[in-house]
Design an enzyme around this catalytic site. Structure first.
Site, PDB file in Angstrom:
ATOM      1  N   LYS A  73       0.879  -0.982   0.171  1.00 18.24           N
ATOM      2  CA  LYS A  73       0.027  -0.098   0.047  1.00 18.24           C
ATOM      3  C   LYS A  73       1.029   1.305   0.107  1.00 18.24           C
ATOM      4  O   LYS A  73       1.380   1.712   1.009  1.00 18.24           O
ATOM      5  CB  LYS A  73      -0.929  -0.115   1.259  1.00 18.24           C
ATOM      6  N   GLU A  85       9.913   2.137  10.702  1.00 15.97           N
ATOM      7  CA  GLU A  85      10.860   3.115  10.550  1.00 15.97           C
ATOM      8  C   GLU A  85      10.013   4.377  10.223  1.00 15.97           C
ATOM      9  O   GLU A  85       9.553   4.467   9.493  1.00 15.97           O
ATOM     10  CB  GLU A  85      11.354   2.542   9.239  1.00 15.97           C
ATOM     11  N   CYS A 113      14.426  10.919   5.949  1.00 12.85           N
ATOM     12  CA  CYS A 113      14.192  10.587   7.237  1.00 12.85           C
ATOM     13  C   CYS A 113      15.650  10.610   8.155  1.00 12.85           C
ATOM     14  O   CYS A 113      15.684  11.077   9.157  1.00 12.85           O
ATOM     15  CB  CYS A 113      13.762   9.151   7.529  1.00 12.85           C
ATOM     16  N   GLU A 132      10.188  17.312  13.907  1.00 14.06           N
ATOM     17  CA  GLU A 132      10.539  16.872  12.428  1.00 14.06           C
ATOM     18  C   GLU A 132       9.919  18.027  11.548  1.00 14.06           C
ATOM     19  O   GLU A 132       8.520  17.867  11.232  1.00 14.06           O
ATOM     20  CB  GLU A 132      10.026  15.482  12.205  1.00 14.06           C
TER      21      GLU A 132
END
Ligand code: NAD
Length: 477
Positions: free
Chosen positions: A160, A235, A269, A366
């Protein structure tokens, strides 16, 4: 193929937010069909063996390479990532397939753990059909990073991809079909996270979920998977420090700091979004940065000269821009950038924020855009405190020529991956993943197989060992 409900969603290009294409919007019914197909295909795929799987995965890698240019262009159009970086994304994706293909045969290998009178040996077997849920930043490469080891291990897959960047996932599915993967081994379902993604995490045929995305989505996935006891690999996000000591090679450090934040639009990331600089060199280092950041070429992602392209989606663009005011309100200084470019598309000026403190939002959250926050420090202890003073723990970068400091500082860092005197340079057998809110589990080399496989111990008695005897007649305490 159309979604069961016939729904679709629009996909826009970040250069001007005009329609690029439409994708089928799958829901729980489509996930159910895909999970059933993966379930049905699993026994034969598992039985095929590593050698045959290796051959097929090599074919996938070859086909990725033949379509590398097309993949790079589509990825740029769909995500806004500059073409100069996307060219290597397809190459790395092919490398992922070859790397895990080469390990497919040995993936089941285990240990021999003999003891007195017993031979113990372990073997690994694929966990079953797995769900793979991927994000919108560098989606093609990241999908292969998950799908390749799953297939090599003998798992079947339901993928997905992210709804903001679905285009190259379809190309990957086409390639795998053309390479001759049997029907049902990999199944692609486009759709929203809250519908298709959620249904995948809850499906009883799916034995594990490999997820890449935001930390708060990771926690939702754990909750959603709880009823079916899903194995999850997460992750997640990062707010990674790059720590520069005065004794470092400052020229190289400057190049690396700029690259690790402003490449890939800062939507990476492992980007080093917090720069910790020793006070003695702070002003000079920041001056060097200021000049280079102001010079970064922002433009059309398909222009080979472009270094920073538009941000993926108006929502992400608004989020990144909101931090310019947040920085000012909290008392930091927007030294470079801090503004949008033009009224068309999601272009933002590469931004440098100075005078920050570790408790400010720009130093804690972030941002996931081309925004670097600089924090001065006085000594090693303070640097380590600031480096670890965030909820995340994915990557950290350390610049020093003091050997002892390099080792002791690395030992103190709460991060899954640390690079000393380098930007992020990946070696595929090494573990990839984060601590704290950056994730659970590791990818890379054999670590990937630990997730996609079950370890089984077989104990064989060799010396006629006898169990304690119960229920014998005529014996009472
Ligand atoms: P996201 O969490 O919003 O979405 C990721 C995927 O999860 C998408 O496919 C989305 O549709 C799906 N999803 C959303 N809600 C869901 C739900 N309830 N159930 C199941 N699936 C759901 O993340 P994003 O914004 O697409 O990606 C950016 C994030 O990914 C950043 O935080 C970044 O740091 C992180 N990231 C981490 C790594 C890593 O290796 N640690 C790598 C790349 C990106």
């Amino acid at each position: 193929m159309d979604a069961a409900g016939g729904e679709t969603f629009g996909v826009q290009t970040p250069t001007d937010n005009s329609p690029l294409t439409r994708a089928a919007s799958g829901d729980a019914r489509d996930i159910d069909r895909a999970a059933q197909a993966a379930w049905d295909a699993f026994p034969a795929w598992r039985a095929l063996g590593g050698k045959a799987r290796r051959k097929l995965l090599y074919r996938v890698a070859d086909l990725i390479e033949t379509r590398a240019e097309e993949i790079a262009v589509l990825e740029s159009l769909d995500t806004g990532q500059p073409i100069r970086f996307m060219k290597s994304a397809a190459v790395r994706a092919a490398e992922n397939f070859r790397f895990f293909a080469d390990r497919a045969e040995g993936a089941q290998d285990g240990l021999s753990l003999p003891t007195q009178g017993f031979l113990n040996y372990t073997v690994r077997q694929p966990v079953g059909p797995v769900g793979i849920i991927t994000p919108w930043n560098t989606p093609f490469m990241l999908s292969t990073w998950k799908i390749a080891p799953a297939l090599a291990a003998g798992c079947t897959v339901v993928h997905k991809p992210a709804e903001w960047s679905p285009v190259t996932a379809t190309v990957l599915a086409e390639i795998m079909h053309e390479a001759g993967l049997p029907a049902g081994v990999v199944n692609l379902v486009h759709g929203y996270g809250e519908t298709a993604g959620k249904a995948l995490t809850e499906h009883p045929h799916i034995k594990a979920i490999a997820f890449i995305g935001e930390s708060r989505t990771g926690s939702l996935i754990q909750k959603q998977g709880a009823d079916t006891l899903k194995r999850v690999h997460l992750e997640l996000g990062g707010k990674n420090p790059v720590v520069v000591f005065a004794d470092a090679d400052l020229d190289r450090a400057l190049d690396a700091v700029i690259f690790m934040l402003y490449s890939l639009n800062g939507q990476r990331c492992t980007s080093s979004s917090r720069l910790l600089v020793e006070r003695g060199i702070h002003d000079a280092f920041v001056e060097g940065l200021r000049e280079r950041v102001a010079n970064i070429r922002v433009g059309d992602p398909l222009d080979p000269a472009t270094e920073v392209g538009p941000l993926i989606h108006p929502r992400q663009f608004e989020k990144v821009c909101s931090y310019f005011d947040i920085a000012r309100e909290d008392g930091a200084v927007v030294a470079v950038g801090g503004e949008r470019i033009g009224d068309v598309g999601n272009y933002v000026r590469p931004t440098l924020i100075t005078g920050a403190r570790t408790d400010m939002r720009v130093a804690q959250e972030e941002i996931f855009g081309p925004v670097l926050t600089v924090l001065p420090f006085d000594d090693e202890a303070q640097a380590l405190h600031i480096a670890n003073d965030v909820p995340y723990g994915l990557a950290a970068y350390l610049w020093t020529n003091d050997l002892t400091r390099a080792h002791t500082f690395a030992a103190g860092l709460d991060a899954g991956m640390i690079w000393v005197n380098s930007e992020n340079v990946r070696h595929l057998p090494t573990p990839f993943g984060g601590m704290k809110a950056s994730g659970i589990g590791r990818d890379g080399g054999d670590y990937s197989f630990d997730f996609y496989m079950e370890t089984k111990n077989v104990a064989i008695n060799l010396d006629g060992h006898r169990a304690a005897r119960l229920g014998l007649p005529g014996k009472e305490d």
